[in-house]
Design a protein around this motif. Structure first.
Motif, PDB file in Angstrom:
ATOM      1  N   ASP A 310       0.827  -1.214   0.000  1.00 19.24           N
ATOM      2  CA  ASP A 310       0.000   0.000   0.000  1.00 19.24           C
ATOM      3  C   ASP A 310       0.856   1.256   0.000  1.00 19.24           C
ATOM      4  OD1 ASP A 310      -2.158  -1.633   0.010  1.00 19.24           O
ATOM      5  OD2 ASP A 310      -2.690  -1.345   2.119  1.00 19.24           O
ATOM      6  N   LYS A 338      -1.242  -3.208  -8.853  1.00 20.26           N
ATOM      7  CA  LYS A 338      -2.239  -3.438  -7.820  1.00 20.26           C
ATOM      8  C   LYS A 338      -1.555  -3.504  -6.454  1.00 20.26           C
ATOM      9  CE  LYS A 338      -5.791  -4.150 -10.642  1.00 20.26           C
ATOM     10  NZ  LYS A 338      -6.952  -3.224 -10.690  1.00 20.26           N
ATOM     11  N   GLU A 341      -3.665  -5.841  -1.185  1.00 22.93           N
ATOM     12  CA  GLU A 341      -5.068  -6.012  -0.822  1.00 22.93           C
ATOM     13  C   GLU A 341      -5.930  -6.208  -2.061  1.00 22.93           C
ATOM     14  OE1 GLU A 341      -8.625  -3.581   1.524  1.00 22.93           O
ATOM     15  OE2 GLU A 341      -6.533  -2.935   1.730  1.00 22.93           O
ATOM     16  N   GLN A 342      -5.679  -5.416  -3.101  1.00 25.72           N
ATOM     17  CA  GLN A 342      -6.422  -5.550  -4.349  1.00 25.72           C
ATOM     18  C   GLN A 342      -6.133  -6.888  -5.018  1.00 25.72           C
ATOM     19  OE1 GLN A 342      -4.893  -2.015  -6.228  1.00 25.72           O
ATOM     20  NE2 GLN A 342      -6.730  -0.811  -5.752  1.00 25.72           N
ATOM     21  N   GLU A 345      -7.979 -10.064  -3.816  1.00 25.95           N
ATOM     22  CA  GLU A 345      -9.347 -10.250  -4.277  1.00 25.95           C
ATOM     23  C   GLU A 345      -9.411 -10.858  -5.674  1.00 25.95           C
ATOM     24  OE1 GLU A 345     -11.090  -6.409  -4.076  1.00 25.95           O
ATOM     25  OE2 GLU A 345     -10.933  -6.248  -1.889  1.00 25.95           O
TER      26      GLU A 345
END
Length: 478
Positions: A310, A338, A341-342, A345
């Motif tokens: 992040d 990305k 966290e992205q 998913e």
């Protein structure tokens, strides 16, 4: 005509035009004036002294008995006054005084001479400068018009168009301007060199001047991409194992790259190592961001996914997407960035960090050899690999066992370096737990056997039966 000869010598000296070009121009001018006066120049001859001390104009006429055209013919009687050996049908040269030309004819001659000399001058300058495309040249600010800057380069004029100017730069009268020549063209005034300070070749030329290792071919510039005034990325490689290409370009305490940045008025420059492995190259290209992982999502379309923490996401993307955009151009890949966290998913199981990249560069022709040693892993530091080998931990399984047990202790090798080896290892190597697979297979077989036997007598049955053929027990499959 001695004054004309002096003028010829002056033109040769001042303009740098060849003697032959000037002689041709003067001859054309005289013939233009001659034609204006007499209606034709077909019989006009111009002769120059060897040392250009004199220029003579002659009218070539045919000797006839009875003149019809006085411009091109002369009576035998008049010709005999000039030479006793004349006969009808011969040609004779008669000296002409240019002062007898009409005033309008003289003006015509001057105009022809002016045009001819201009063309000769342009052609000469064009010949001298046509090979300068790609060269860095220095001139001085002369004037500005419609955003374009005109530069004094001596014999020729340079123009720095607005689209080729860095938004960081502002110039004043007589400022020194260094730029690369991108085009050479002729104008009504002469020859003009089109300059650029935004072209990547400009940065390349400056870097080559600062880094002697590039001149001697020890270090090569693989590619440069740039958004002028904001950021430049330079991918470099070394032809010698013991020479760090990035360090050579940056210089001791960054002195070399600082000189380049200073010339670019403070533009940010990322110097990074080129790698034939797209995974490594993409990681490097996204600097100054630190990339956790790179996945090849479509090797044919050259699409990749870069995963960052992040805290590194905004740095990887850059202001208005500038950093990732330049990385795309540098690697010639479409890179999607990305966060972890992205990425969590997304279904990433179908993508690879190593296999797809290896197949891409091997052309898919050979099957990848299994990796069994730490030193064979792509991206592992050579010094770390050598230390592990000396410690008897080059075998991947030995390293994993020792790493998991926390028993690795090698002088000069930090825990962070061991963690990095372990990360690379798990990105690249697929671990197969054979015993577990065999056990699972046995359980599966037992389940199949139980499922296809009569619970009373144990005879074999099929799923479409509702009654045992041996004992008659009725049953129903759920």
């Amino acid at each position: 005509m001695s004054e004309m000869a002096e003028a010829i010598r002056a033109l040769i000296s001042e303009k740098g035009v060849s003697e032959e070009s000037v002689k041709q121009t003067v001859e054309a001018a005289i013939k233009a004036a001659y034609k204006k006066t007499f209606g034709t120049a077909d019989n006009c001859e111009v002769q120059f002294a060897d040392d250009l001390s004199d220029v003579s104009v002659y009218s070539r006429k045919v000797i006839v008995d009875g003149v019809y055209d006085p411009v091109t013919e002369i009576e035998l009687e008049d010709a005999l006054k000039m030479s006793d050996e004349c006969e009808v049908g011969d040609e004779i040269l008669i000296l002409i005084d240019p002062k007898t030309f009409e005033r309008s004819a003289v003006s015509t001659g001057k105009q022809a001479a002016h045009q001819g000399l201009n063309e000769s001058f342009k052609n000469n300058l064009l010949s001298e400068n046509k090979d300068k495309i790609g060269e860095v040249i220095i001139g001085y600010y002369q004037r500005e018009h419609n955003g374009n800057i005109y530069v004094d380069l001596g014999k020729v004029e340079g123009v720095l168009p607005k689209k080729y100017q860095s938004p960081r730069e502002i110039y004043q009268k007589n400022d020194r301007i260094k730029a690369v020549v991108v085009d050479v063209k002729t104008t009504s005034a002469g020859v003009q060199l089109v300059l650029s300070r935004t072209d990547p070749k400009f940065v390349q030329s400056i870097v080559e001047l600062e880094v002697p290792e590039i001149e001697d071919k020890t270090v090569e510039i693989y590619k440069i991409v740039r958004e002028a005034g904001y950021r430049t990325k330079i991918a470099v490689l070394s032809n010698k194992d013991d020479v760090d290409p990035v360090g050579a370009c940056v210089g001791l305490k960054g002195v070399r790259i600082q000189n380049v940045i200073r010339e670019l008025e403070g533009e940010k420059i990322d110097v990074l190592r080129y790698s034939p492995d797209p995974v490594e190259f993409i990681k490097n290209a996204l600097s100054p961001a630190e990339v956790e992982r790179v996945l090849i999502t479509d090797e044919e379309k050259k699409q990749a996914l870069a995963i960052v923490s992040d805290s590194q996401f905004s740095l990887a993307i850059g202001k208005q997407g500038q950093n990732v955009r330049l990385a795309n151009r540098l690697c010639d890949w479409s890179i999607d960035v990305k966060t972890e966290e992205q990425a969590a998913e997304m279904d990433l199981s179908q993508f690879s960090t190593h296999k797809a990249a290896a197949e891409l560069f091997n052309g898919g022709a050979q099957e990848e050899e299994p990796i069994s040693a730490v030193s064979e892993l792509p991206g592992v530091d050579a010094d770390v690999a050598a230390a592990l080998k000396d410690a008897g931990l080059d075998d991947i399984q030995d390293f994993v066992d020792a790493y998991d047990a926390g028993t690795i202790s090698i002088e000069g090798i930090s825990q962070e370096q061991l963690d990095e080896v372990n990360r690379i290892l798990h990105d690249v190597v697929e671990f197969v737990e054979e015993e577990a697979d065999e056990s699972d297979a046995e359980v599966s077989e037992e389940a199949e056997e139980e499922e296809y036997k009569c619970p009373e007598c144990g005879c074999k049955i099929t799923l479409d039966m509702t009654k045992c053929p041996e004992c008659g027990t009725e049953f129903e499959f759920e």
